[in-house]
Design an enzyme around this catalytic site. Structure first.
Site, PDB file in Angstrom:
ATOM      1  N   SER A 124       2.791   2.147   8.423  1.00  0.00           N
ATOM      2  CA  SER A 124       2.612   1.000   7.508  1.00  0.00           C
ATOM      3  C   SER A 124       3.963   0.504   7.022  1.00  0.00           C
ATOM      4  O   SER A 124       4.868   1.296   6.763  1.00  0.00           O
ATOM      5  CB  SER A 124       1.771   1.418   6.294  1.00  0.00           C
TER       6      SER A 124
ATOM      7  N   ASP B  79      -0.526  -7.623   1.445  1.00  0.00           N
ATOM      8  CA  ASP B  79      -0.006  -6.250   1.451  1.00  0.00           C
ATOM      9  C   ASP B  79       1.474  -6.214   1.813  1.00  0.00           C
ATOM     10  O   ASP B  79       1.867  -5.742   2.887  1.00  0.00           O
ATOM     11  CB  ASP B  79      -0.821  -5.392   2.431  1.00  0.00           C
TER      12      ASP B  79
ATOM     13  N   HIS C 200       0.825  -1.227   0.000  1.00  0.00           N
ATOM     14  CA  HIS C 200       0.000   0.000   0.000  1.00  0.00           C
ATOM     15  C   HIS C 200       0.851   1.265   0.000  1.00  0.00           C
ATOM     16  O   HIS C 200       0.381   2.336  -0.374  1.00  0.00           O
ATOM     17  CB  HIS C 200      -0.911   0.032   1.231  1.00  0.00           C
TER      18      HIS C 200
END
Ligand SMILES: NCc1cccc(NC(=O)c2cccc3[nH]c(C(N)=O)cc23)c1
Length: 232
Positions: free
Chosen positions: A183, A89, A41
């Site tokens: 992230s 991801d 992402h």
């Protein structure tokens, strides 16, 4: 990181800051001398631009002896990753050259045994992600300790409502949590990387939306395969 505190400098020598034009975008961590693992992402909206990877840092801005910015030769997103959900991801980044390993730059082993981390296990997340709901960005690496919650609880209809697969794991997000910019960083349990931070519902610090991580063990073969095929 919401509700955390400044990490002890260089106690997490595997931490990477993925940067574009000198700006921190996402976390990541060194899994081999020339490879960093992060989240797919993180490439959203980067228009195919390659990141630069900062290693050996505690402060993002101050000069530090072992801090070094590496160019990236290749960025490989997991083929199953997409912008519509959090599945697969993962992003592998091959550095232009092998990182110079030292007391401030070290590889972090990741879990290869595909077995769930027990609920209530205390794990740690670290990153340069936002430290307030208003989005204040820290200069120095932050960290927070969070308990793992069961997939059953995380999948409750009042939480993530059956979207957490067996290749994901969750931690409690009440007050202390990962947030925007964290992230790609590792969830470290008993000194081993068990998960990679994913933005999930993008909500931070709300106990109704536990933090979601991509479990690494299910992807060990994919990770090994990419590193072996790209080996010089
Ligand atoms: N606690 C879970 C958790 C972990 C890691 C990150 C996040 N939250 C985001 O990442 C986020 C938040 C708000 C707006 C956002 N816009 C974008 C974006 N890619 O445009 C991301 C976000 C949440």
């Amino acid at each position: 990181i919401l509700g955390g505190y400044e990490a002890r400098p260089h106690l997490r020598p595997y931490m990477a800051s993925l940067q574009l034009d000198g700006q921190h975008v996402c976390g990541g961590f060194l899994i081999a001398e020339q490879w960093v693992l992060s989240a797919a992402h993180c490439t959203e909206g980067t228009n195919g631009k390659l990141f630069q990877v900062l290693l050996g840092a505690h402060s993002l801005t101050e000069p530090e002896p072992h801090k070094r910015l590496y160019r990236v030769r290749a960025q490989i997103a997991h083929p199953g990753s997409n912008i519509h959900n959090n599945r697969d991801d993962l992003l592998l980044l091959q550095l232009e050259e092998k990182a110079e390993l030292n007391a401030h730059v070290k590889v972090l082993p990741f879990q290869r045994e595909d077995r769930d981390v027990e609920a209530d296990t205390l794990c740690e997340a670290a990153g340069w992600g936002t430290v307030t709901h208003s989005g204040r960005r820290p200069d120095k690496l932050q960290q927070v300790e969070r308990p793992v919650i069961s997939r059953e609880l995380c999948n409750h209809r009042t939480r993530h409502d059956q979207t957490i697969t067996e290749k994901m794991m969750c931690t409690d997000s009440r007050k202390k949590d990962t947030c925007k910019g964290d992230s790609g960083g590792p969830l470290v349990c008993n000194g081993v990387a068990e998960g990679v931070v994913t933005a999930g519902s993008r909500v931070c610090g709300n106990y109704k939306k536990p933090a979601i991580y991509t479990r690494i063990a299910p992807y060990a073969a994919w990770i090994d395969g990419v590193m072996a095929s790209a080996a010089g």
